[in-house]
Design a protein around this motif. Structure first.
Motif, PDB file in Angstrom:
ATOM      1  N   LYS A   1     126.922 -35.008 -48.848  1.00 44.66           N
ATOM      2  CA  LYS A   1     127.254 -34.434 -47.552  1.00 44.66           C
ATOM      3  C   LYS A   1     126.666 -35.226 -46.394  1.00 44.66           C
ATOM      4  O   LYS A   1     127.134 -35.123 -45.273  1.00 44.66           O
ATOM      5  CB  LYS A   1     126.749 -32.992 -47.474  1.00 44.66           C
TER       6      LYS A   1
ATOM      7  N   ASP B   1     121.047 -30.578 -49.071  1.00 48.38           N
ATOM      8  CA  ASP B   1     121.521 -31.794 -49.728  1.00 48.38           C
ATOM      9  C   ASP B   1     120.477 -32.907 -49.637  1.00 48.38           C
ATOM     10  O   ASP B   1     120.231 -33.612 -50.612  1.00 48.38           O
ATOM     11  CB  ASP B   1     122.843 -32.238 -49.101  1.00 48.38           C
TER      12      ASP B   1
ATOM     13  N   ARG C   1     121.639 -26.306 -42.285  1.00 48.37           N
ATOM     14  CA  ARG C   1     121.081 -25.773 -43.538  1.00 48.37           C
ATOM     15  C   ARG C   1     121.712 -26.447 -44.756  1.00 48.37           C
ATOM     16  O   ARG C   1     121.015 -26.807 -45.700  1.00 48.37           O
ATOM     17  CB  ARG C   1     121.257 -24.259 -43.603  1.00 48.37           C
ATOM     18  N   GLU C   2     123.035 -26.631 -44.739  1.00 41.69           N
ATOM     19  CA  GLU C   2     123.728 -27.293 -45.858  1.00 41.69           C
ATOM     20  C   GLU C   2     123.251 -28.732 -46.019  1.00 41.69           C
ATOM     21  O   GLU C   2     123.006 -29.201 -47.136  1.00 41.69           O
ATOM     22  CB  GLU C   2     125.235 -27.309 -45.606  1.00 41.69           C
TER      23      GLU C   2
ATOM     24  N   GLY D   1     128.608 -30.898 -40.990  1.00 39.55           N
ATOM     25  CA  GLY D   1     128.317 -29.595 -41.576  1.00 39.55           C
ATOM     26  C   GLY D   1     127.210 -28.893 -40.822  1.00 39.55           C
ATOM     27  O   GLY D   1     126.713 -29.377 -39.807  1.00 39.55           O
ATOM     28  N   LYS D   2     126.827 -27.756 -41.337  1.00 40.16           N
ATOM     29  CA  LYS D   2     125.723 -26.990 -40.749  1.00 40.16           C
ATOM     30  C   LYS D   2     124.397 -27.576 -41.208  1.00 40.16           C
ATOM     31  O   LYS D   2     124.285 -28.097 -42.325  1.00 40.16           O
ATOM     32  CB  LYS D   2     125.812 -25.520 -41.160  1.00 40.16           C
TER      33      LYS D   2
END
Length: 71
Positions: A8, A49, A44-45, A41-42
Motif C-alpha cells: 500500500k 502496512d 491507519r491502513e 489510503g487512510k
C-alpha cells in the motif's frame, strides 16, 4: 530483504514511496503521494502496512514522509 517497502505504501501511479503526511495526522486522514498527489489510503491502513513490513522493528525509517531502509 527488499531495500524498499511496497504494498500500500508504493504509489501505483508513479512507483515512489514518498508520503505527504500532515502534522495533525489522525487514523482517518487521507494520505497522498508526495510526487504525484494520488491518494494512497487512510493513515491507519498505511501505518499498519508500514509496521507489517518491518517499519516497527527498526528496519525502515520514515523522514518527512520518505521511507528508507536502514543500513
Amino acid at each position: 530483504m527488499n531495500k524498499r517497502l511496497d504494498h500500500k505504501l508504493e504509489c501505483p501511479t508513479c512507483g515512489t514511496i514518498y508520503l505527504r503526511i500532515p502534522d495533525d495526522v489522525q487514523d482517518h486522514t487521507l494520505i497522498q503521494c508526495s510526487s504525484c498527489d494520488r491518494v494512497l489510503g487512510k493513515w491507519r491502513e498505511l501505518e499498519i502496512d508500514f509496521h507489517s513490513q518491518g517499519g516497527g522493528s527498526g528496519v525502515f525509517e520514515m523522514h518527512e514522509g520518505q521511507i528508507i531502509r536502514k543500513e
